[in-house]
Enzyme design. Sequence first.
Site, PDB file in Angstrom:
ATOM      1  N   ARG A  68      37.360  42.864  27.726  1.00  0.00           N
ATOM      2  CA  ARG A  68      38.812  43.138  28.127  1.00  0.00           C
ATOM      3  C   ARG A  68      39.517  42.953  26.911  1.00  0.00           C
ATOM      4  O   ARG A  68      40.777  43.350  26.809  1.00  0.00           O
ATOM      5  CB  ARG A  68      39.452  42.125  29.025  1.00  0.00           C
ATOM      6  CG  ARG A  68      39.268  40.612  28.169  1.00  0.00           C
ATOM      7  CD  ARG A  68      39.807  39.445  29.425  1.00  0.00           C
ATOM      8  NE  ARG A  68      39.768  38.355  29.039  1.00  0.00           N
ATOM      9  CZ  ARG A  68      38.722  37.306  29.217  1.00  0.00           C
ATOM     10  NH1 ARG A  68      37.600  37.732  29.777  1.00  0.00           N
ATOM     11  NH2 ARG A  68      38.467  36.240  28.595  1.00  0.00           N
ATOM     12  N   TYR A  69      38.852  42.690  25.673  1.00  0.00           N
ATOM     13  CA  TYR A  69      39.732  42.561  24.344  1.00  0.00           C
ATOM     14  C   TYR A  69      39.165  43.783  23.586  1.00  0.00           C
ATOM     15  O   TYR A  69      39.972  44.042  22.550  1.00  0.00           O
ATOM     16  CB  TYR A  69      39.373  41.317  23.792  1.00  0.00           C
ATOM     17  CG  TYR A  69      39.827  40.091  24.364  1.00  0.00           C
ATOM     18  CD1 TYR A  69      41.183  40.156  24.835  1.00  0.00           C
ATOM     19  CD2 TYR A  69      38.911  39.219  24.671  1.00  0.00           C
ATOM     20  CE1 TYR A  69      41.736  38.902  25.466  1.00  0.00           C
ATOM     21  CE2 TYR A  69      39.392  37.834  25.344  1.00  0.00           C
ATOM     22  CZ  TYR A  69      40.719  37.881  25.950  1.00  0.00           C
ATOM     23  OH  TYR A  69      41.235  36.914  26.374  1.00  0.00           O
ATOM     24  N   ILE A  70      38.292  44.591  23.973  1.00  0.00           N
ATOM     25  CA  ILE A  70      37.876  45.667  22.633  1.00  0.00           C
ATOM     26  C   ILE A  70      37.936  46.883  23.488  1.00  0.00           C
ATOM     27  O   ILE A  70      37.820  46.885  24.707  1.00  0.00           O
ATOM     28  CB  ILE A  70      36.263  45.374  22.569  1.00  0.00           C
ATOM     29  CG1 ILE A  70      35.346  45.205  23.468  1.00  0.00           C
ATOM     30  CG2 ILE A  70      36.173  43.992  21.533  1.00  0.00           C
ATOM     31  CD1 ILE A  70      34.003  45.155  23.250  1.00  0.00           C
ATOM     32  N   ALA A 127      34.781  39.445  24.294  1.00  0.00           N
ATOM     33  CA  ALA A 127      35.030  39.886  25.807  1.00  0.00           C
ATOM     34  C   ALA A 127      35.374  41.395  25.909  1.00  0.00           C
ATOM     35  O   ALA A 127      36.460  41.962  25.457  1.00  0.00           O
ATOM     36  CB  ALA A 127      35.910  39.029  26.598  1.00  0.00           C
TER      37      ALA A 127
END
Length: 644
Positions: free
Chosen positions: A105-107, A103
């Site tokens: 928001r995680y990378i 997602a």
Amino acid sequence: MDDLKYLMRDNYIKYASYVILERAIPHVADGLKPVQRRILQTLYKIDDGKLHKVANVSGQTMALHPHGEAAINDALVTLANKGFLLDQQGNFGNPHTGDPHAAPRYIETRLLLLAKETMFNPDLTTFLPSYDGRNKEPAVLPAKVPILLMQGAEGIAVGMATRILPHNFVELLQAEIAILQGRSDYTILPDFPTGGIMDASQYDFGRGKVKLRARLEIKDKKAIIVKELCYGTTTDSLVKSIAEAAKKGKIKVDTINDYTAEKVEIEIVLPRGVYAEETIDALYAFTECEVDLSSQVLAIKDGLPWETDVNEILHYHVEQLQGYLQKELEIERERALEKIFNKTLEEIFIDNRVYKKIEDVVAYEKIHEAIEEGLKPYHKKLERVPTYDDRERLLSIPIRRISRFDIEKNRQEIKALNEKVVQVEKNLKSIKRYSIKYIKGLISKYGKGWERKTVIEKIDQIDKRVIAVKDVKVGFDIDKGFVGTKISAETSFECKNIDKIFLLYQDGSYSVINIPDKQYVAKQGVPLVYLGVADKEKIFRVAYRDPKTGCCYVKRFVIDKFIVERKYRFFDEGMALEYLTTQPNLSIEFKFKQKARQKIKSLLFDLDTVLVKGVKARGIRVANKEVRKVVLSRKQTRNTKIVV
């Protein structure tokens, strides 16, 4: 109705133009599609050297790109995975396996140094209003490296498409040096991040195609390891293609093990009696271990689609690079001259105590007049006459700086600036030499790690027919009901490994199968009456009886259309098979059930008198009498039992 037609036509043309220019086709100047350019511009705007969440980058890019966050996320991940412009942290997916990215928001991502140095210069960039007029976005970025050829591009628009294959970074820059030097001894061939082996004999500067092979290694003669994939395939698609080829009988495979992580590693274990040397050509012929990639070079130039080739694009970029470098040198010269002017003006103002002339002046306008009058004797030392803004800058000099002014240091700085101007003028006079030096600097600074990954070799065409066709012996175990090449039994026949097998049963059903290693073909309670090679010209002769009326029917048919493993029928359900053969010139005798006043006891029937039809055709009724028994005519000399 006419108004509607005009409306549809005009709107369709606008839509098609928009998709071509603003969505699908990259621009030749910077090699980017609009969404990619907007992503890079956003990253440049927020760049602070630190990594940024992809979700944050996407959100800010939406101020320039009106097509939703999902499209921006996918474009950013694709751009990052190409490896030239964006740094990445986190799970950006695996191009080898096709696994999706995490997602947003995680990378995290940020611009690489190569992108910062070669893609941005506000002084060279033309900015346009964004879609809502609230922001400015670049028309194109001043790219000093041929991004379009480096990372390649794919896009489908209305009525046109582009597919530009990726090329090697260092080789492209070396080719640009050759062009600047007026040489033609350079080659421009694709280089894929997945590696592999390539035959580019039909590439034709991007107007043709290339043949690609995965890199295979033999392990212990009984296993093959796939170490590199063909560009555009994944480990999943490759494994599926191998399994499909094995199912069709093109190759023999025991197991397929996928150990891919950071590097590709697919193990193909071969069955007993099959060796790696014999299988490699079949893998190339029938699986995604070998693919053809066509190239179609289309880009936007001067607001219109431009169908060209990679050589013309490289020449275009060389001219563009010289233009950018020349403009940068001219700007650098102007700024250096302006600094010389300012430092000289400050020296005159302080060293000749011009500032003393304003000590007793009260009115602000009179102050400017006093400074202007005080500077007039020194105009010959200046490049131009000082302006109002120049005088304002003199008035803003602090007293502390005036009192501590180091005239010697100031003159040394002016000397250094003059030397810089001389060097810039020299570079402007030999812009080609300066461009070559710039490109060599890029190779020296960024060339490490971009060695060629795809090996260039001549690939011989594989004759699939020769590879596929082999003589095999198929055995049939009548007692156990197994058939296949690994069955040892008294009943067997010779055929080719690409043949199919007909299976005809007592109840009138039949199917067609590929030649198996070992397969159970018996049906509970239903005998198999024919097993043989699926020859579409083979003529079957059948006699069957209707149990309700006792009447018999005969037919001759061929099975010329079928789908493997599907169930079919060669006579209607509920009928009873009396006789089946493929041998010609046979007669059978129908013995009728005896009834009162019935004079005819039997009928001799020549099977070859029946017309040959399709398998679905109904048989012809032999006689309007109840048949008791069907036997082979005593006049026949051959032993013609039911065929198995």
